[in-house]
Design a protein around this motif. Structure first.
Motif, PDB file in Angstrom:
ATOM      1  N   LEU A   9       0.835  -1.270  -0.154  1.00  0.00           N
ATOM      2  CA  LEU A   9       0.060   0.232   0.018  1.00  0.00           C
ATOM      3  C   LEU A   9       0.921   1.402   0.095  1.00  0.00           C
ATOM      4  CD1 LEU A   9      -2.750  -1.317   2.017  1.00  0.00           C
ATOM      5  CD2 LEU A   9      -2.564  -1.270  -0.330  1.00  0.00           C
ATOM      6  N   HIS A  10       2.065   1.104  -0.493  1.00  0.00           N
ATOM      7  CA  HIS A  10       2.892   2.440  -0.864  1.00  0.00           C
ATOM      8  C   HIS A  10       2.525   2.872  -1.988  1.00  0.00           C
ATOM      9  CE1 HIS A  10       6.314   4.586  -2.136  1.00  0.00           C
ATOM     10  NE2 HIS A  10       6.618   4.759  -1.112  1.00  0.00           N
ATOM     11  N   PRO A  11       2.405   4.067  -2.508  1.00  0.00           N
ATOM     12  CA  PRO A  11       1.767   4.635  -3.815  1.00  0.00           C
ATOM     13  C   PRO A  11       2.704   4.104  -4.992  1.00  0.00           C
ATOM     14  CG  PRO A  11       1.948   6.485  -2.165  1.00  0.00           C
ATOM     15  CD  PRO A  11       2.518   5.169  -1.215  1.00  0.00           C
ATOM     16  N   VAL A  12       4.039   4.142  -4.866  1.00  0.00           N
ATOM     17  CA  VAL A  12       4.896   3.748  -6.167  1.00  0.00           C
ATOM     18  C   VAL A  12       4.732   2.186  -6.169  1.00  0.00           C
ATOM     19  CG1 VAL A  12       7.055   3.469  -6.960  1.00  0.00           C
ATOM     20  CG2 VAL A  12       6.242   5.547  -5.800  1.00  0.00           C
ATOM     21  N   ALA A  30      10.686  -0.823 -19.139  1.00  0.00           N
ATOM     22  CA  ALA A  30       9.337  -0.807 -19.505  1.00  0.00           C
ATOM     23  C   ALA A  30       8.422  -0.147 -18.588  1.00  0.00           C
ATOM     24  CB  ALA A  30       8.736  -2.276 -20.048  1.00  0.00           C
ATOM     25  N   LEU A  31       8.595  -0.567 -17.185  1.00  0.00           N
ATOM     26  CA  LEU A  31       7.929  -0.122 -16.150  1.00  0.00           C
ATOM     27  C   LEU A  31       8.237   1.441 -16.103  1.00  0.00           C
ATOM     28  CD1 LEU A  31       8.020  -2.829 -13.424  1.00  0.00           C
ATOM     29  CD2 LEU A  31       6.059  -1.951 -14.149  1.00  0.00           C
ATOM     30  N   ALA A  32       9.551   1.985 -16.252  1.00  0.00           N
ATOM     31  CA  ALA A  32       9.803   3.191 -16.016  1.00  0.00           C
ATOM     32  C   ALA A  32       9.306   3.904 -17.157  1.00  0.00           C
ATOM     33  CB  ALA A  32      11.298   3.277 -16.167  1.00  0.00           C
ATOM     34  N   ALA A  33       9.093   3.479 -18.402  1.00  0.00           N
ATOM     35  CA  ALA A  33       8.281   4.172 -19.439  1.00  0.00           C
ATOM     36  C   ALA A  33       6.945   4.433 -19.073  1.00  0.00           C
ATOM     37  CB  ALA A  33       8.503   3.391 -20.734  1.00  0.00           C
ATOM     38  N   ALA A  41      15.804   5.532  -9.839  1.00  0.00           N
ATOM     39  CA  ALA A  41      16.352   5.044  -8.827  1.00  0.00           C
ATOM     40  C   ALA A  41      15.296   4.564  -7.978  1.00  0.00           C
ATOM     41  CB  ALA A  41      17.236   6.121  -7.949  1.00  0.00           C
ATOM     42  N   THR A  42      14.211   5.510  -7.630  1.00  0.00           N
ATOM     43  CA  THR A  42      13.095   4.972  -6.899  1.00  0.00           C
ATOM     44  C   THR A  42      12.209   3.725  -7.457  1.00  0.00           C
ATOM     45  OG1 THR A  42      12.745   7.444  -6.109  1.00  0.00           O
ATOM     46  CG2 THR A  42      10.749   5.892  -5.934  1.00  0.00           C
ATOM     47  N   LEU A  43      12.172   3.923  -8.769  1.00  0.00           N
ATOM     48  CA  LEU A  43      11.447   2.609  -9.405  1.00  0.00           C
ATOM     49  C   LEU A  43      12.203   1.473  -9.123  1.00  0.00           C
ATOM     50  CD1 LEU A  43       8.845   1.867 -11.049  1.00  0.00           C
ATOM     51  CD2 LEU A  43      10.539   1.897 -12.795  1.00  0.00           C
ATOM     52  N   TYR A  44      13.483   1.311  -9.387  1.00  0.00           N
ATOM     53  CA  TYR A  44      14.316   0.180  -9.172  1.00  0.00           C
ATOM     54  C   TYR A  44      14.486  -0.272  -7.804  1.00  0.00           C
ATOM     55  CZ  TYR A  44      16.478  -0.208 -13.828  1.00  0.00           C
ATOM     56  OH  TYR A  44      16.567  -0.836 -15.276  1.00  0.00           O
ATOM     57  N   ALA A  48      12.821  -3.919  -6.729  1.00  0.00           N
ATOM     58  CA  ALA A  48      13.649  -4.897  -5.759  1.00  0.00           C
ATOM     59  C   ALA A  48      12.960  -5.265  -4.756  1.00  0.00           C
ATOM     60  CB  ALA A  48      14.835  -4.369  -5.251  1.00  0.00           C
ATOM     61  N   LEU A  49      12.178  -4.413  -3.901  1.00  0.00           N
ATOM     62  CA  LEU A  49      11.428  -4.650  -2.633  1.00  0.00           C
ATOM     63  C   LEU A  49      10.461  -5.668  -2.741  1.00  0.00           C
ATOM     64  CD1 LEU A  49      11.011  -1.214  -0.786  1.00  0.00           C
ATOM     65  CD2 LEU A  49      12.168  -3.140   0.029  1.00  0.00           C
ATOM     66  N   LEU A  50       9.565  -5.431  -4.037  1.00  0.00           N
ATOM     67  CA  LEU A  50       8.437  -6.209  -4.462  1.00  0.00           C
ATOM     68  C   LEU A  50       8.891  -7.685  -4.996  1.00  0.00           C
ATOM     69  CD1 LEU A  50       6.233  -3.670  -6.197  1.00  0.00           C
ATOM     70  CD2 LEU A  50       5.555  -4.857  -4.155  1.00  0.00           C
ATOM     71  N   ALA A  51      10.287  -7.788  -5.349  1.00  0.00           N
ATOM     72  CA  ALA A  51      10.682  -9.088  -5.967  1.00  0.00           C
ATOM     73  C   ALA A  51      11.259  -9.750  -4.584  1.00  0.00           C
ATOM     74  CB  ALA A  51      11.878  -8.690  -7.070  1.00  0.00           C
ATOM     75  N   ASP A  52      12.049  -9.066  -3.821  1.00  0.00           N
ATOM     76  CA  ASP A  52      12.490  -9.837  -2.629  1.00  0.00           C
ATOM     77  C   ASP A  52      11.623 -10.377  -1.801  1.00  0.00           C
ATOM     78  OD1 ASP A  52      15.200  -8.937  -3.322  1.00  0.00           O
ATOM     79  OD2 ASP A  52      15.303  -7.500  -2.099  1.00  0.00           O
TER      80      ASP A  52
END
Length: 181
Positions: A9-12, A30-33, A41-44, A48-52
């Motif tokens: 439930l974090h906006p990004v 593609a997500l960045a686009a 940097a924020t997107l990556y 990473a948090l979601l993948a982990d």
């Protein structure tokens, strides 16, 4: 340790999850686009948090200019907020979560409007609000009917002339007016 609710439930992070709904597979580029208002940097960091956490699965890898570019898909079962997490949330937590949800909707609608060729009727875009008078049993039957309609189409993949359409529902009781008490 973060709960699933804290994670999702974090906006990004919510926007990343929304971008991958419908069996989409996307690289971080593609997500960045698609989420062009989010810094790289924020997107990556959020990917990473979601993948982990297992919310995103790596479904492909390829070398691009010496680096490994991963393609991600949403692990839908891991992208659900558990009932016990929802029950443990305070009213303020629910407000923040709903604001993140609505912010994601607004960002998606802005992207639609900004694309230039906007025709709400042709594109099947709409937003409406309807009030229904339903007993608890009638509401349970209504919700089951909605689930059945969604489930009958949830397995459709891309191709075959299909356009990805995002359907959002918000169900809540309204506060009774004094005349209804």
């Amino acid at each position: 340790m973060k709960t699933t609710a804290d994670l999702l439930l974090h906006p990004v992070r919510l926007r990343i999850v929304q971008a991958l709904l419908g069996d989409r597979r996307m690289t971080t580029a593609a997500l960045a686009a698609e989420l062009s208002d989010v810094s790289t940097a924020t997107l990556y960091r959020h990917v990473a948090l979601l993948a982990d956490a297992g919310v995103l699965e790596t479904v492909g890898e390829q070398r691009v200019r010496g680096a490994v570019e991963r393609t991600y898909a949403l692990h839908l079962a891991a992208a659900q907020v558990a009932d016990e997490d929802l029950a443990a949330m305070s009213p303020e937590d629910h407000r923040r979560a709903f604001m993140a949800f609505v912010a994601g909707l607004l960002a998606g609608y802005d992207r639609y409007l900004d694309r230039g060729d906007v025709d709400l009727r042709r594109d099947g875009v709409g937003y409406r609000q309807t009030a229904l008078w339903l007993s608890d049993d009638e509401f349970a039957a209504f919700a089951a009917d909605l689930r059945a309609v969604f489930q009958a189409r949830a397995g459709n993949g891309p191709g075959g002339g299909r356009t990805r359409r995002v359907v959002t529902t918000v169900l809540m009781p309204s506060a009774p007016s004094p005349a209804e008490d």
